[in-house]
Design an enzyme around this catalytic site. Structure first.
Site, PDB file in Angstrom:
ATOM      1  NE  ARG A 216      49.842  58.599  29.238  1.00 35.25           N
ATOM      2  CZ  ARG A 216      50.509  59.111  30.258  1.00 35.25           C
ATOM      3  NH1 ARG A 216      50.161  60.303  30.725  1.00 35.25           N
ATOM      4  NH2 ARG A 216      51.492  58.457  30.816  1.00 35.25           N
TER       5      ARG A 216
ATOM      6  N   GLY B  11      48.520  53.306  34.800  1.00 39.52           N
ATOM      7  CA  GLY B  11      48.359  53.629  36.211  1.00 39.52           C
ATOM      8  C   GLY B  11      47.082  54.385  36.496  1.00 39.52           C
TER       9      GLY B  11
ATOM     10  CD  GLU C 145      19.045  36.107  39.121  1.00 37.72           C
ATOM     11  OE1 GLU C 145      18.232  35.485  38.424  1.00 37.72           O
ATOM     12  OE2 GLU C 145      18.828  36.401  40.300  1.00 37.72           O
TER      13      GLU C 145
ATOM     14  CG  ASP D  35      28.785  28.686  36.978  1.00 36.08           C
ATOM     15  OD1 ASP D  35      29.006  28.172  35.855  1.00 36.08           O
ATOM     16  OD2 ASP D  35      29.683  29.078  37.734  1.00 36.08           O
TER      17      ASP D  35
END
Length: 702
Positions: free
Chosen positions: A339, A429, A452, A454
Site C-alpha cells: 500500500r 478501511g 479456560e 480468566d
C-alpha cells in the site's frame, strides 16, 4: 525511508508449495550477511511436530473446512458440526487417546494439530476442543479403565457429542465453589444431581444448546452428610430424538460476540440420577455403602490435581492465539509493504506505508512479541507432552506445567487481540472489510481471554506460586533478612557492580548514549533487568504481606487484596521473562548466521520493548538512569530500521499461504492495484498528457 522499490506481487500457491516461493524480492541494505533463509526459518518455527502441523494446515486449507461469513446462526452451527465429522474421517481427533481404544497417545502432536485449526475457523477449533479436549479429556483424565472402555469409543467417533459442564452462571473462575450437588443415595447406589438455584445453572457450555447428548458434570460430591468437594460425573442429557431427559433442562445462550458456530447453552438438573459407577473416580471414589476414599488425603490438593489434568485447554489456547497473531501480521505487513500513500520523498511516487516509522512502530514490535510467544509455546508444548506422556510426571513437574500455562495463556491471548486490532487499524478501511478476516478473527478470539480461566485470575495463580517459592526461601527470615535480600539480589546486575547502595549511586551513568546502547544490547543485561524486576516485585509484595499470618481472616484478605494488582503485574513480568528466555534459546537453533542476525535484532526489539514499556518502574527503582532510559527508545528506532527490510520474510516464514490467510489485501490484490496506478501515471508523464498542477503555474513571491 527504506525499501521503496517495487516488489513482485505474490502468486497463489498450493498448500504443498515451498515457503521460499513467497519470499520478498528485496535485497536488504546494510550487512549483506543479514539475510533470512525463509524456508529454513519456517521449518524451525513449525517445531518438533512439524509434519502434524503441516497436515492440519493442509486440512484447514480445504474450503469445506473454512468459515463462511454471513451464515445464519443455525447454518453456522450445522456447518461446524459437519466439519467435526470430517475431522473424525481425517483421523485428526484420536492422537491423544489411549491405544487401547484406538488412539495414538501423542499428546503434544494432538495439541499441535488442533491449534492449527484456528486458520480454518476458530469455531471449528473450539467446538472440536469441547468434544475431544474437554468432554473426552475429562473422561480420559478423570475416569478409569471401565469409563475409557465404555465411553471413549463413542466420544472419539462423534456418536456421542458431549458438553463439559463445569462453569456456572454464578461461578466461573472459582470452580471450587460451584453449587451443583451430587448426593449419594445408598439405597439405590446412585448419585442424585441437583441445581439448587438459578445461579448454579451450568452455563456457556459448547454442545449444550443443541448437539450434546451427554455431559461431564462437575458437582459437589456429598455422601453420608459430608461434602468432599468438586468431582466429575458422566451424565446423559438427551434422548435419541434430541429431547432433554427427565430432570434435565436448559436453554440456548443465543447469538454471541463471536464463535457462533458453537451451540453454547445452559443446563440445569432436578433429581437426575446416575449410577454410582458414573462418578469419574480416578482421584476420589464412593463405595456401595457410601464410604468415600481417595488416594489424595488433602481436599485442596485433590481438587487442584483434578483440575491440573485438564490443563491442555490452556496449552492449545496459547498456541492458537499465537497462530492468529501470525495470520494478522501476515495480512497487515504484506498489505503495508504494498500500500502506498503520500509523496513524502518523491515528486511522483507515493511511499510504501511500511516505510513510515510510525507504521513500523505499530507492527514490528508486535511481530517481535509474536516470535517470542511462538518460541515460548514450543517450550510449553514440550513440557506438556513430557508430563502427559509420563516422562516427567512428578508433582513438581505438574505444578510447573500449571504455572507455565497460567503465565503464558494470558499473555498470548491478550497479545492476539492487541495484534488483530492494530492490524485492523493499520490496514485502514480494507482492514474493516469482512473479506480481509481481521474483524472476524478479532470477534472469535475475544472470548479466549476469559475461557479456560480468566487471564487476571490465572496470573494471580502464577503470583501465588512465585510467593510460595519466595516464602520457602525465607520461611524463617526476619524483616532484616528480607531487606538484605532486596539489596543482594540486585547487586552487580546493572551498574558496574555498584549494587543498590543508594539511588544516587545506582543512577550514576558513565559514557555516551552509544555506550549505553552497547551495554543494553548484551543478552546478560536484558536478562538481568527482566529478572530483577520480577524478583524485586515479588520480594516487595512478600514483605508487605508478611503480617498476614498474624491477622484475622478478614484483615488478612483485605491485606492480600491491597496487593492484588502488584501481584498480577509481577506474574505478568515473570511470563514476559519466560518468553524472552525462550526467544534467546531459540537463537541457537537458527538455521544460519544471516537468519540468526535478523532474529537477534528481533529478540532485542522484544527485550527493549519490555524495558521501554516498564521504564517508569526501572527509573523509580533506580535500575536505569535517565540517559540509559533514552538509549532504550533510541535503539528501538534503530532496530526498526534494521528489521524493516526483512519484515515480509519474517511473516512469510510463518508458512501461512493464501489458502490459509484468505485475505484479499494479502494475496496480491493491493500490489496489482498499486502497479496499475503507477503505470497509469508513468504513461501520462511519458506521453506528455499529464495535466499541469495548478501550484506550478503560480509565480514565486518576491
Amino acid at each position: 525511508m527504506v525499501d521503496t522499490a517495487e516488489r513482485t506481487p505474490p502468486t497463489k500457491k498450493t498448500p504443498s508449495a515451498s515457503l521460499a516461493e513467497t519470499r520478498s524480492t528485496t535485497t536488504p541494505p546494510g550487512d549483506a550477511r543479514a539475510r533470512i533463509d525463509v524456508e529454513a526459518l519456517g521449518r524451525q518455527l513449525l517445531g518438533d511436530w512439524a509434519e502434524i502441523r503441516l497436515k492440519s494446515r493442509e486440512l484447514s486449507s480445504r474450503p469445506e473446512m473454512q468459515k463462511v461469513e454471513g451464515l445464519s446462526l443455525d447454518d453456522q452451527r450445522a456447518r461446524t458440526f459437519e466439519q467435526l465429522k470430517l475431522l473424525v474421517e481425517n483421523g485428526q481427533v484420536h492422537r491423544a487417546f489411549p491405544k487401547s481404544v484406538g488412539g495414538e497417545e501423542d499428546n503434544g502432536g494432538n495439541i499441535a494439530g488442533f491449534e492449527e485449526l484456528v486458520a480454518a475457523d476458530p469455531s471449528l477449533q473450539i467446538k472440536s476442543g469441547v468434544q475431544w479436549g474437554l468432554f473426552g479429556a475429562a473422561v480420559l483424565q478423570l475416569g478409569t479403565a471401565p469409563h475409557h472402555e465404555k465411553y471413549l469409543p463413542g466420544i472419539m467417533s462423534l456418536d456421542v457429542p458431549g458438553a463439559f459442564a463445569m462453569t456456572e452462571t454464578g461461578h466461573g473462575s472459582d470452580v471450587a465453589s460451584v453449587a451443583t450437588t451430587a448426593t449419594y443415595d445408598e439405597e439405590t447406589q446412585e448419585f442424585v444431581i441437583d441445581t439448587p438455584f438459578r445461579g448454579a445453572w451450568k452455563d456457556y457450555l459448547g454442545n449444550a444448546a443443541k448437539d450434546g447428548i451427554a455431559a461431564v458434570v462437575f458437582a459437589q460430591l456429598i455422601t453420608k452428610g459430608v461434602n468432599h468437594g468438586v468431582h466429575a460425573f458422566y451424565v446423559p442429557i438427551r434422548d435419541a430424538d434430541g429431547a432433554f431427559l427427565p430432570g434435565v433442562g436448559g436453554e440456548d445462550d443465543g447469538l454471541k460476540g463471536g464463535l457462533n458456530g458453537i451451540d453454547n447453552g445452559r443446563l440445569h438438573f432436578t433429581g437426575v440420577r446416575v449410577p454410582r459407577t458414573d462418578l469419574l473416580n480416578k482421584y476420589g471414589d464412593v463405595a456401595e455403602d457410601g464410604t468415600y476414599s481417595s488416594s489424595i488425603s488433602s481436599p485442596g490438593r485433590r481438587f487442584f490435581t483434578m483440575l491440573g489434568t485438564l490443563v491442555q485447554g490452556r496449552v492449545s489456547l496459547d498456541g492458537s492465539a499465537v497462530n492468529a497473531a501470525k495470520i494478522a501480521l501476515k495480512i497487515a505487513i504484506t498489505y503495508g509493504n504494498e500500500r502506498r500513500q503520500f509523496t513524502a520523498g518523491s515528486d511522483t511516487d507515493e511511499e510504501v506505508i511500511l516505510d513510515y516509522q510510525r507504521h513500523q512502530r505499530r507492527l514490528l514490535p508486535l511481530l517481535a512479541t509474536t516470535y517470542a510467544a511462538g518460541f515460548a509455546h514450543e517450550v510449553f508444548l514440550h513440557k506438556f507432552d513430557d508430563v502427559f506422556s509420563g516422562r516427567a510426571d512428578s508433582d513438581t513437574d505438574r505444578q510447573d506445567l500449571e504455572t507455565i500455562a497460567a503465565a503464558l495463556k494470558p499473555l498470548s491471548t491478550w497479545h492476539a487481540l492487541d495484534t488483530l486490532q492494530e492490524a485492523r487499524e493499520a490496514c485502514g478501511g480494507s482492514g474493516f472489510l469482512t473479506e480481509n478476516r481481521l474483524t472476524s478473527l478479532r470477534q472469535d478470539l475475544d472470548i479466549y481471554v476469559t475461557f479456560e480461566g480468566d487471564n487476571n485470575v490465572l496470573l494471580q495463580l502464577v503470583a501465588k506460586r512465585l510467593l510460595t517459592d519466595f516464602s520457602r526461601k525465607f520461611a524463617k527470615a526476619d524483616a532484616g533478612a528480607l531487606a538484605r535480600y532486596v539489596v543482594t539480589q540486585a547487586a552487580g546486575k546493572a551498574y558496574h557492580g555498584s549494587g543498590l547502595r543508594s539511588v544516587a549511586q545506582t543512577v550514576k551513568d558513565f559514557g555516551s548514549t552509544g555506550r549505553s546502547v552497547n551495554w543494553l544490547q548484551e543478552p546478560s543485561t536484558q536478562r538481568e533487568l527482566l529478572t530483577d524486576r520480577v524478583e524485586s516485585m515479588i520480594s516487595e509484595v512478600a514483605g508487605k504481606l508478611r503480617p498476614a499470618s498474624k491477622l484475622g481472616k478478614k484483615a488478612a484478605a483485605d491485606l492480600f487484596n491491597s496487593q492484588q494488582n502488584e501481584l498480577i503485574e509481577a506474574a505478568r513480568a515473570h511470563a514476559e521473562l519466560l518468553q524472552w528466555e525462550a526467544f534467546t534459546d531459540a537463537l541457537d537453533k537458527a538455521p544460519d548466521a544471516g537468519t540468526r542476525q535478523v532474529l537477534t535484532w528481533l529478540r532485542d526489539l522484544f527485550g527493549f520493548g519490555l524495558i521501554e514499556k516498564h521504564l517508569a518502574w526501572y527509573l523509580i527503582h533506580g535500575r536505569l538512569s535517565p540517559q540509559r532510559a533514552q538509549a532504550v527508545t533510541a535503539y528501538i528506532d534503530r532496530l526498526l530500521t534494521r528489521i524493516r527490510p526483512h519484515a515480509v520474510d519474517l511473516v512469510d516464514a510463518f508458512g501461512y499461504g493464501p489458502e490459509l490467510v484468505r485475505a484479499k489485501i494479502a494475496t496480491g490484490a493491493e500490489a496489482a492495484r498499486q502497479a496499475e496506478a503507477r503505470d497509469y501515471y508513468a504513461a501520462q508523464r511519458a506521453s506528455g498528457t499529464a495535466p499541469t498542477p495548478e501550484k506550478s503555474l503560480k509565480s514565486p513571491k518576491r
